[in-house]
Design a protein around this motif. Structure first.
Motif, short mmCIF file in Angstrom:
data_model
loop_
_atom_site.label_atom_id
_atom_site.label_comp_id
_atom_site.label_asym_id
_atom_site.label_seq_id
_atom_site.Cartn_x
_atom_site.Cartn_y
_atom_site.Cartn_z
N VAL A 30 4.65 -0.50 -17.54
CA VAL A 30 4.81 -0.57 -16.09
C VAL A 30 6.27 -0.26 -15.77
O VAL A 30 7.18 -0.90 -16.31
N MET A 31 6.48 0.73 -14.91
CA MET A 31 7.83 1.08 -14.47
C MET A 31 8.00 0.64 -13.02
O MET A 31 7.22 1.05 -12.14
N VAL A 32 8.99 -0.21 -12.77
CA VAL A 32 9.23 -0.77 -11.45
C VAL A 32 10.51 -0.18 -10.87
O VAL A 32 11.56 -0.18 -11.52
N GLY A 33 10.40 0.37 -9.65
CA GLY A 33 11.54 0.98 -8.99
C GLY A 33 12.40 -0.01 -8.25
O GLY A 33 12.08 -1.21 -8.18
N PRO A 34 13.50 0.44 -7.65
CA PRO A 34 14.44 -0.47 -6.98
C PRO A 34 13.89 -1.12 -5.71
O PRO A 34 14.41 -2.14 -5.26
N PHE A 35 12.84 -0.55 -5.12
CA PHE A 35 12.28 -1.09 -3.89
C PHE A 35 10.89 -1.69 -4.09
O PHE A 35 10.13 -1.87 -3.14
N GLY A 36 10.56 -2.01 -5.34
CA GLY A 36 9.29 -2.67 -5.62
C GLY A 36 8.15 -1.74 -5.94
O GLY A 36 7.07 -2.20 -6.32
#
Length: 281
Positions: free
Chosen positions: A14-20
């Motif tokens: 799972v890759m989570v970005g800076p804005f969720g």
């Protein structure tokens, strides 16, 4: 980068970005994640994959309907290969808008980030096609601006040659038989000298020698380590100096012939002493 990669049970990666925002990459086997300066390396029992952000230059070129200078340069090159007369008009419009150098630089940068050989070739071909029109874009009355354009052409040509050499090296070390799937940023941080050392440690002496020749590096240590491996193999096979008489003398004669042609800076005594020191370590 500004994202976090996690290995999630029964989900994969799972890759989570800076804005969720998040992306899921499913895997049905155990994986091992390694953080790199410009990517995340995914190691499984079947191979190695790299997860990284697509470079801005690639996005500008490959986006559907893109009007970026690099995308227009790619279109012009493809039209030229197809024999379309509009290719000349397209390339000159980029040159007249003084965006040709930016387009060439973007193509070179995009090629350096590619792992696919055909895409590398296509992007470098577009950069080469654009370089042929650089001199025609220098229609300025100011001598200072002409000098600036000349310096830009020199720099872009140097960048083109450097990137081509780096891609040749990277494409070779990325092969499964070598097993070093690194990016161009990792190569730059690693430095060519360290890469040559890693190749010799993997017994890829011939490839290490070719890299040295391409980049103009000294080949002394590569040949010495090759000689050490040769002696070790002969000793293991029971053909050491006491048994078959083909240990140090035969390897030394091979290296001495290279040294006589300017390939090394060692004398015969130094070769023997260096090999012995290497073997004793």
């Amino acid at each position: 980068e500004d994202a976090i990669c996690l290995q999630w049970r029964n989900t994969g990666i799972v890759m989570v970005g800076p804005f969720g925002d998040w992306l899921n990459f499913p895997y049905d086997e155990a994986v091992h994640l390694v953080s790199e300066p410009d990517c995340c390396r995914i190691i499984t029992s079947r191979g190695c994959q790299i997860l990284q952000r697509v470079p801005n230059s690639t996005v500008g070129i490959r986006s559907l309907g893109s009007t970026e200078p690099a995308a227009l340069l790619m279109d012009a090159m493809e039209a030229f290969e197809e024999g379309d007369p509009k290719s000349d008009e397209n390339i000159r419009s980029i040159a007249n808008s003084h965006q040709l150098f930016d387009a060439i630089a973007a193509c070179i940068n995009a090629a350096s980030a590619e792992f696919d050989l055909k895409k590398q070739e296509s992007l470098m071909k577009a950069a080469s096609y654009g370089k042929a029109f650089c001199s025609e874009s220098d229609n300025f009355n100011s001598i200072a601006i002409q000098q600036q354009q000349h310096d830009a052409l020199v720099n872009i040509t140097k960048d083109f040659v450097d990137t081509a050499n780096k891609l040749r090296i990277l494409n070779d070390v990325r092969k499964p038989s070598v097993g070093l799937p690194i990016t161009i940023l990792q190569y730059n941080r690693l430095t060519p000298e360290v890469l040559v050392g890693r190749l010799t440690a993997r017994n890829q002496h011939f490839l290490a020698l070719r890299v040295c020749e391409l980049l103009g590096l000294k080949t002394d240590q590569v040949l010495v380590r090759w000689a050490c491996e040769k002696v070790k193999k002969m000793a293991t096979a029971g053909t050491s100096n006491t048994g078959g008489g083909t240990s140090f003398s035969s390897v030394n004669s091979s290296i001495s012939s290279v040294s006589a042609n300017g390939g090394m800076g060692f004398t015969d005594d130094e070769i023997n002493r260096t090999i012995k020191n290497q073997l004793e370590q």
